[in-house]
Design a protein around this motif. Structure first.
Motif, PDB file in Angstrom:
ATOM      1  N   ALA A   1       2.115   0.422   2.171  1.00 17.34           N
ATOM      2  CA  ALA A   1       1.171   1.331   2.823  1.00 17.34           C
ATOM      3  C   ALA A   1       1.585   2.786   2.671  1.00 17.34           C
ATOM      4  O   ALA A   1       0.865   3.681   3.126  1.00 17.34           O
TER       5      ALA A   1
ATOM      6  N   SER B   1       2.472  -7.195   5.068  1.00 19.34           N
ATOM      7  CA  SER B   1       1.268  -7.106   5.860  1.00 19.34           C
ATOM      8  C   SER B   1       1.548  -7.820   7.171  1.00 19.34           C
ATOM      9  O   SER B   1       2.196  -8.863   7.198  1.00 19.34           O
TER      10      SER B   1
ATOM     11  N   HIS C   1      -1.027  -0.809  10.554  1.00 14.19           N
ATOM     12  CA  HIS C   1      -1.358  -1.922   9.669  1.00 14.19           C
ATOM     13  C   HIS C   1      -2.718  -2.476  10.013  1.00 14.19           C
ATOM     14  O   HIS C   1      -3.070  -2.650  11.163  1.00 14.19           O
TER      15      HIS C   1
ATOM     16  N   GLU D   1       3.880   6.454   8.011  1.00 12.07           N
ATOM     17  CA  GLU D   1       3.749   6.693   6.578  1.00 12.07           C
ATOM     18  C   GLU D   1       4.222   8.085   6.165  1.00 12.07           C
ATOM     19  O   GLU D   1       4.665   8.290   5.041  1.00 12.07           O
TER      20      GLU D   1
END
Length: 452
Positions: free
Chosen positions: A319, A350, A148, A297
């Protein structure tokens, strides 16, 4: 302004103190227990002395209880942000207000618990979005945070030549420091409930950059740091006498790694690419350390391996789109696929302090891409609580701490908002700095806004 803040703080403290001794019954509510009882279509939940004392469809309201009519709204456990810089950072673009980075002189030894400001205005903002607890995790200065990115990362990256990877000063600093847990109770001057709950580590692209440009170098340096920590732990007296070989990290950093190599404290590893995830799983098995993955991810590709290893994952579903060479295979159903494979999935927004409201919306995004609704609710409540060992919260069960949120509708919808938030059975004030500024300028008392 200072007088106003002091008065407001005193009122909040008085409110919470007065509420601590009362019994509250929330009625006419759809109750999402996120526990074995599942969803109660219409029921009552009773909070007494900070605990949940009754919950169900046929619960009677105790005599003398303060009654809150949910008016058909939804009651859930308080949300838990699984990885954030809340309270340790104020303004992303202002370096002086950011205390979530490991800085230039420390690595694993950095303890973010000392950076947390319980009076931070953004804590009230997060609480007003239904967040009642959080894991505060450090970032590697110049490393980019791995999974992040904060709003202020561009500025921090400008410091990279002065932080991790610097030559000629021992091993490069790959570890971001130690995480802490907080609860968001208004008026509490010490919101840290537990410090040193994990050591954060960036691998993948960010780790390679910190190590000097190579993923392989980063893994070798991590294994070397563990070896040094074991040698240090075996013979501290020799170290103090200067009778050991040179170690790549400082005494403070080695001390912080001892609970990790002993399996008592997990590594929070930020990694994105599937091959990097598999390398981390292999590293953990070889070194016999516990890990939590953040980012992941491309985790869906390695879902079976992650599930087999029993490793939980913290995911930002927004993301999960290809935005770099290490996330080319990412996809929006990453959370659903991981959960279906048996992986414990916690969803974050976030990690940035003023965007924690995105957490529940990201859970909604996971549902839109195949994750079961109940699993998505658990991913923002029960699962992060379990990952971080917060056994007294995360579900609505008798005996649990009364961290409870009343919503005016589906909490995973963008237009829904809390109508009441309880932390430890105490109803929290709903105002925050943004609302105060709105009111000040929307309804000035005279020709000019009220002076500070």
């Amino acid at each position: 302004m200072i007088r106003t803040m002091l008065f407001g703080g005193a009122c909040a403290l008085a409110l919470t103190t007065a509420a601590s001794a009362e019994t509250v019954a929330i009625t006419n509510a759809k109750i999402e227990t996120v526990a074995a009882a599942g969803t109660i279509a219409s029921g009552v939940i009773v909070l007494t002395d900070g605990k949940i004392t009754a919950v169900g469809a046929n619960v009677s309201v105790p005599s003398g209880a303060r009654v809150i009519d949910a008016k058909g709204g939804v009651v859930t456990p308080g949300l838990i942000a699984p990885s954030s810089n809340l309270g340790a950072s104020e303004i992303g673009g202002v370096r002086e207000t950011r205390d979530d980075g490991s800085g230039t002189e420390m690595s694993a030894g950095f303890d973010i618990a000392y950076s947390i400001n319980p009076d931070s205005p953004v804590i009230a903002l997060a609480r007003d979005g239904g967040v009642t607890g959080a894991a505060i995790t450090p970032t590697l200065s110049g490393g980019g945070g791995g999974a992040h990115r904060d709003d202020g990362d561009a500025e921090l990256e400008a410091l990279q030549n002065y932080t991790a990877g610097r030559a000629g000063d021992g091993d490069p600093r790959l570890f971001a420091g130690q995480a802490a847990l907080i609860r968001l109770a208004a008026g509490d001057t010490d919101i840290v409930t537990k410090a040193k709950v994990a050591v954060a580590l960036d691998l993948g692209q960010a780790g390679a950059r910190a190590a000097g440009g190579s993923r392989g170098a980063a893994i070798v340096l991590v294994k070397s740091a563990f070896e040094d920590a074991r040698a240090f732990a075996r013979n501290r007296s020799a170290f103090e006498k200067g009778a050991t070989r040179d170690f790549g990290l400082s005494r403070i950093d080695l001390e912080a790694l001892i609970p990790v190599i002993e399996g008592k404290t997990p590594l929070l590893v930020r990694v994105r690419r599937a091959s990097d995830i598999r390398q981390v799983l292999k590293l953990a098995a070889e070194e016999k350390v516990k890990i939590i993955l953040e980012g992941a991810e491309e985790g869906w590709i390695a879902a079976a391996d992650i599930a087999k290893a029993g490793v939980p994952v913290i995911i930002d579903t927004q993301a999960d789109l290809p935005d770099s060479f290490e996330t080319l295979a990412s996809r929006l159903d990453n959370a659903a696929r991981l959960q279906a494979a048996g992986v414990a999935v916690a969803i974050t927004g976030s990690r940035d302090f003023n965007n924690l409201r995105l957490q529940r919306l990201n859970a909604g995004l996971a549902v839109a891409n195949g994750m079961p609704y109940q699993a998505a609710l658990a991913s923002v409540t029960a699962v992060p609580a379990k990952i971080w060992g917060m056994s007294s919260v995360g579900t609505l069960e008798v005996g649990k701490t009364a961290d409870v949120v009343v919503w005016n509708g589906d909490p995973l919808e963008t237009t829904t908002w809390p109508t009441a938030v309880f932390v430890g059975g105490q109803q929290q004030p709903t105002e925050y700095r943004g609302l105060k500024l709105r009111d000040r300028y929307a309804r000035p008392a005279g020709a000019y806004p009220r002076a500070y």
